[in-house]
Design a protein around this motif. Structure first.
Motif, mmCIF file in Angstrom:
data_model
loop_
_atom_site.group_PDB
_atom_site.id
_atom_site.type_symbol
_atom_site.label_atom_id
_atom_site.label_comp_id
_atom_site.label_asym_id
_atom_site.label_seq_id
_atom_site.Cartn_x
_atom_site.Cartn_y
_atom_site.Cartn_z
ATOM 1 N N HIS A 1 45.485 19.300 -3.346
ATOM 2 C CA HIS A 1 45.510 20.531 -2.565
ATOM 3 C C HIS A 1 44.400 21.479 -3.018
ATOM 4 C CE1 HIS A 1 47.243 23.696 -0.100
ATOM 5 N NE2 HIS A 1 47.175 24.508 -1.140
ATOM 6 N N ILE A 2 44.078 21.465 -4.303
ATOM 7 C CA ILE A 2 43.025 22.344 -4.814
ATOM 8 C C ILE A 2 41.673 21.934 -4.249
ATOM 9 C CG2 ILE A 2 41.842 23.141 -6.892
ATOM 10 C CD1 ILE A 2 44.419 22.695 -8.425
ATOM 11 N N ILE A 3 41.351 20.641 -4.323
ATOM 12 C CA ILE A 3 40.066 20.163 -3.812
ATOM 13 C C ILE A 3 39.944 20.444 -2.317
ATOM 14 C CG2 ILE A 3 38.646 18.123 -3.403
ATOM 15 C CD1 ILE A 3 38.664 18.876 -6.291
ATOM 16 N N ILE A 4 41.004 20.156 -1.561
ATOM 17 C CA ILE A 4 40.974 20.380 -0.108
ATOM 18 C C ILE A 4 40.764 21.852 0.202
ATOM 19 C CG2 ILE A 4 42.363 20.293 2.000
ATOM 20 C CD1 ILE A 4 43.672 17.768 0.863
ATOM 21 N N SER A 5 41.446 22.730 -0.546
ATOM 22 C CA SER A 5 41.305 24.166 -0.313
ATOM 23 C C SER A 5 39.889 24.642 -0.594
ATOM 24 C CB SER A 5 42.308 24.936 -1.179
ATOM 25 O OG SER A 5 43.633 24.596 -0.852
ATOM 26 N N VAL A 6 39.287 24.146 -1.670
ATOM 27 C CA VAL A 6 37.922 24.544 -2.016
ATOM 28 C C VAL A 6 36.941 24.039 -0.965
ATOM 29 C CG1 VAL A 6 36.060 24.224 -3.689
ATOM 30 C CG2 VAL A 6 38.381 24.725 -4.480
ATOM 31 N N LEU A 7 37.120 22.782 -0.534
ATOM 32 C CA LEU A 7 36.208 22.221 0.476
ATOM 33 C C LEU A 7 36.335 22.951 1.800
ATOM 34 C CD1 LEU A 7 36.562 18.383 -0.230
ATOM 35 C CD2 LEU A 7 34.614 19.871 -0.752
ATOM 36 N N ASN A 8 37.549 23.297 2.182
ATOM 37 C CA ASN A 8 37.737 24.057 3.421
ATOM 38 C C ASN A 8 37.046 25.407 3.330
ATOM 39 O OD1 ASN A 8 39.227 22.058 4.645
ATOM 40 N ND2 ASN A 8 41.200 22.919 4.052
ATOM 41 N N PHE A 9 37.133 26.020 2.163
ATOM 42 C CA PHE A 9 36.497 27.326 1.994
ATOM 43 C C PHE A 9 34.980 27.198 2.064
ATOM 44 C CE2 PHE A 9 34.423 30.409 -0.765
ATOM 45 C CZ PHE A 9 34.861 31.600 -0.210
ATOM 46 N N LEU A 10 34.429 26.214 1.421
ATOM 47 C CA LEU A 10 32.978 26.063 1.388
ATOM 48 C C LEU A 10 32.417 25.440 2.658
ATOM 49 C CD1 LEU A 10 32.490 24.777 -2.278
ATOM 50 C CD2 LEU A 10 32.213 27.106 -1.427
ATOM 51 N N SER A 11 33.289 24.858 3.483
ATOM 52 C CA SER A 11 32.874 24.234 4.749
ATOM 53 C C SER A 11 31.793 23.180 4.527
ATOM 54 C CB SER A 11 32.363 25.305 5.730
ATOM 55 O OG SER A 11 33.371 26.237 6.010
ATOM 56 N N LEU A 12 31.965 22.371 3.501
ATOM 57 C CA LEU A 12 30.979 21.332 3.210
ATOM 58 C C LEU A 12 31.261 20.080 4.034
ATOM 59 C CD1 LEU A 12 30.768 21.629 -0.664
ATOM 60 C CD2 LEU A 12 29.139 22.471 1.003
ATOM 61 N N GLN A 13 30.212 19.303 4.307
ATOM 62 C CA GLN A 13 30.327 18.048 5.027
ATOM 63 C C GLN A 13 29.640 16.932 4.238
ATOM 64 O OE1 GLN A 13 28.655 18.725 8.873
ATOM 65 N NE2 GLN A 13 30.340 20.040 9.544
ATOM 66 N N ASN A 14 29.867 15.693 4.674
ATOM 67 C CA ASN A 14 29.266 14.523 4.032
ATOM 68 C C ASN A 14 29.600 14.467 2.530
ATOM 69 O OD1 ASN A 14 27.954 13.764 6.453
ATOM 70 N ND2 ASN A 14 26.311 15.239 6.004
ATOM 71 N N ILE A 15 30.874 14.582 2.217
ATOM 72 C CA ILE A 15 31.269 14.636 0.804
ATOM 73 C C ILE A 15 31.410 13.256 0.180
ATOM 74 C CG2 ILE A 15 32.488 16.808 1.149
ATOM 75 C CD1 ILE A 15 35.084 15.254 1.064
ATOM 76 N N PHE A 16 31.491 12.191 0.999
ATOM 77 C CA PHE A 16 31.715 10.862 0.446
ATOM 78 C C PHE A 16 30.384 10.145 0.233
ATOM 79 C CE2 PHE A 16 35.673 11.376 3.114
ATOM 80 C CZ PHE A 16 36.423 11.841 2.050
ATOM 81 N N ARG A 17 29.574 10.629 -0.664
ATOM 82 C CA ARG A 17 28.291 9.990 -0.900
ATOM 83 C C ARG A 17 28.207 9.531 -2.359
ATOM 84 N NH1 ARG A 17 24.578 15.415 -0.180
ATOM 85 N NH2 ARG A 17 25.529 16.643 -1.849
ATOM 86 N N LYS A 18 27.335 8.577 -2.606
ATOM 87 C CA LYS A 18 27.148 8.002 -3.929
ATOM 88 C C LYS A 18 28.452 7.433 -4.474
ATOM 89 C CE LYS A 18 23.290 11.020 -5.191
ATOM 90 N NZ LYS A 18 22.767 11.960 -6.194
#
Length: 437
Positions: free
Chosen positions: A272-289
């Motif tokens: 839930h913490i990671i999801i909340s931070v990512l939603n806040f930052l509105s980042l995309q393409n997180i599944f790299r490397k």
């Protein structure tokens, strides 16, 4: 003498009938028994007992117990066990030693286990005839005091393969006392002493030093009953731990010690913490490397490391650091293992240039300056249950202590690990040995 033998045999048969137990095999004996059945202390026995192919079913174990071989000599009130070979499920055990006592066993045994599967000894539901009875509270067990030297060559516990194991144990009055032990498995080792209480209201006391290298964290967490941990990666750790309490909850609430941890090249799912931070930052393409052998779902991280202290069931950290291709993060705070309540301060550094991040996100973070770089950090307050805490972004008003903490972890090559001295000899011997007498 014949009357005594007949009465003892009837007692055994009656006990088997009550528990719904069955026994088969071949028994050869030449004995002389003297005394009165009503006064067990007066009984003496001389002679020899040999057996082969004996098996019986215990209502408390999932597998039959098979005695492949028994050779014992009766010496009055003592029994010299020259060899007792048992097989329980897949586990094989050889016993030698000397015991005595009709009302409660006393003596010394050597146990050499070629293979030991802990699941072979997991209790099933007690038979109806034994419901309400506590083995540790029976008069026989209360008077039992057996010293045992245990050696296990190989074994398995909930998917974790271990061995060799060496331990000096003592089973006294229903409690298991472990004076010295050394356990090794594929990815680590542990020195351990303690007392495991089995009687009603009995207290357990544990002390351990452990070291782990390259252990798959998912397998380890599943062994401790977490079916879907949502965490992958390889763990390196060093820790010294103490605990004292009644039952599992008591041991958790009494857990004290310290640990250095390092998780590498893994994924985090359902956080839930990671999801909340990512939603806040509105980042995309997180599944790299992503390494190909890891799960195709989740947030990939390169490393998570830090030092953790434990005090009576509360885990605390002053510097926990995560590095990932998407953002770096630093955390400090605590987790109450009794209530699973989390209280963290979290700083997040997006891995993009300041201009590109500011152009995408209307709420600004805090600019930290160091000798080598200037970074933009977002600060979050995390509180609540571990499964779903409240993650609240703090846009302004950072205290100087928080700013200093973020600079120290994110801008400087701070030392996150602390020295954990490995004890020499018995673990915490001065404190523990009086408890084991």
């Amino acid at each position: 003498h014949r009357l005594i033998r007949r009465q003892r045999q009837m007692c055994i048969r009656d006990r088997f009938k009550k528990g719904g137990l069955q026994a088969t095999g071949k028994l050869t004996c030449s004995t002389e028994i003297k005394g009165f059945p009503s006064r067990l202390k007066s009984l003496t026995a001389t002679g020899r007992i040999q057996a082969e192919g004996i098996s019986w079913v215990s209502g408390l174990l999932p597998s039959p117990i098979r005695g492949d071989e028994l050779d014992a000599e009766l010496r009055g009130k003592e029994v010299l066990i020259k060899l007792l070979k048992l097989k329980i499920g897949r586990s094989t055990l050889d016993f030698r030693g000397q015991i005595q006592g009709w009302e409660g066993l006393r003596g010394k045994l050597l146990c050499d286990a070629g293979y030991l599967d802990i699941s072979d000894f997991r209790k099933k539901e007690r038979p109806a005839a034994l419901q309400g009875q506590s083995a540790a509270s029976s008069p026989f067990v209360k008077k039992t005091d057996i010293h045992m030297n245990l050696k296990i060559h190989k074994g398995v516990w909930k998917g974790l393969r271990y061995g060799p194991v060496q331990a000096n144990c003592r089973y006294k009055g229903g409690d298991l006392l472990i004076d010295r032990s050394y356990i090794q498995w594929q990815h680590g080792m542990m020195d351990f002493i303690g007392r495991i209480g089995k009687g009603k209201g009995s207290e357990s006391l544990l002390s351990a030093y452990l070291k782990v290298e390259g252990q798959p964290i998912k397998t380890l967490l599943q062994a401790f009953g977490i079916k879907d941990p949502g965490l992958e990666g390889r763990l390196a750790a060093e820790a010294i731990l103490f605990s004292r309490g009644k039952g599992r909850k008591g041991l958790v609430s009494g857990l004290t010690g310290s640990a250095n941890i390092l998780l590498e090249k893994g994924t985090i799912r359902k956080s839930h913490i990671i999801i909340s931070v990512l939603n806040f930052l509105s980042l995309q393409n997180i599944f790299r490397k992503r390494p190909p052998e890891l799960s195709k779902e989740g947030f990939y991280y390169e490393s998570i490391k830090g030092h953790i202290t434990l005090n009576r069931g509360i885990a605390q950290t002053r510097s926990l650091y995560m590095k990932s291709p998407v953002f770096n993060a630093a955390a400090r705070g605590s987790l109450d293992l009794n209530s699973n309540q989390l209280d963290l301060e979290l700083g997040v550094e997006p891995l993009q240039t300041i201009d590109s991040v500011i152009s995408k996100i209307p709420v600004l973070g805090f600019i930290l300056t160091g000798k080598n770089k200037t970074i933009l950090v977002y600060y979050f307050d995390v509180k609540g249950p571990l499964s779903k805490p409240e993650v609240r972004h703090i846009s302004k008003g950072l205290e100087s202590g928080v700013v200093g903490f973020l600079k120290r972890v994110l801008l400087s090559p701070v030392r996150l690990f602390k020295k954990i001295p490995r004890p020499s000899g018995n673990l915490d011997e001065k404190q523990m040995n009086p408890m084991l007498r």
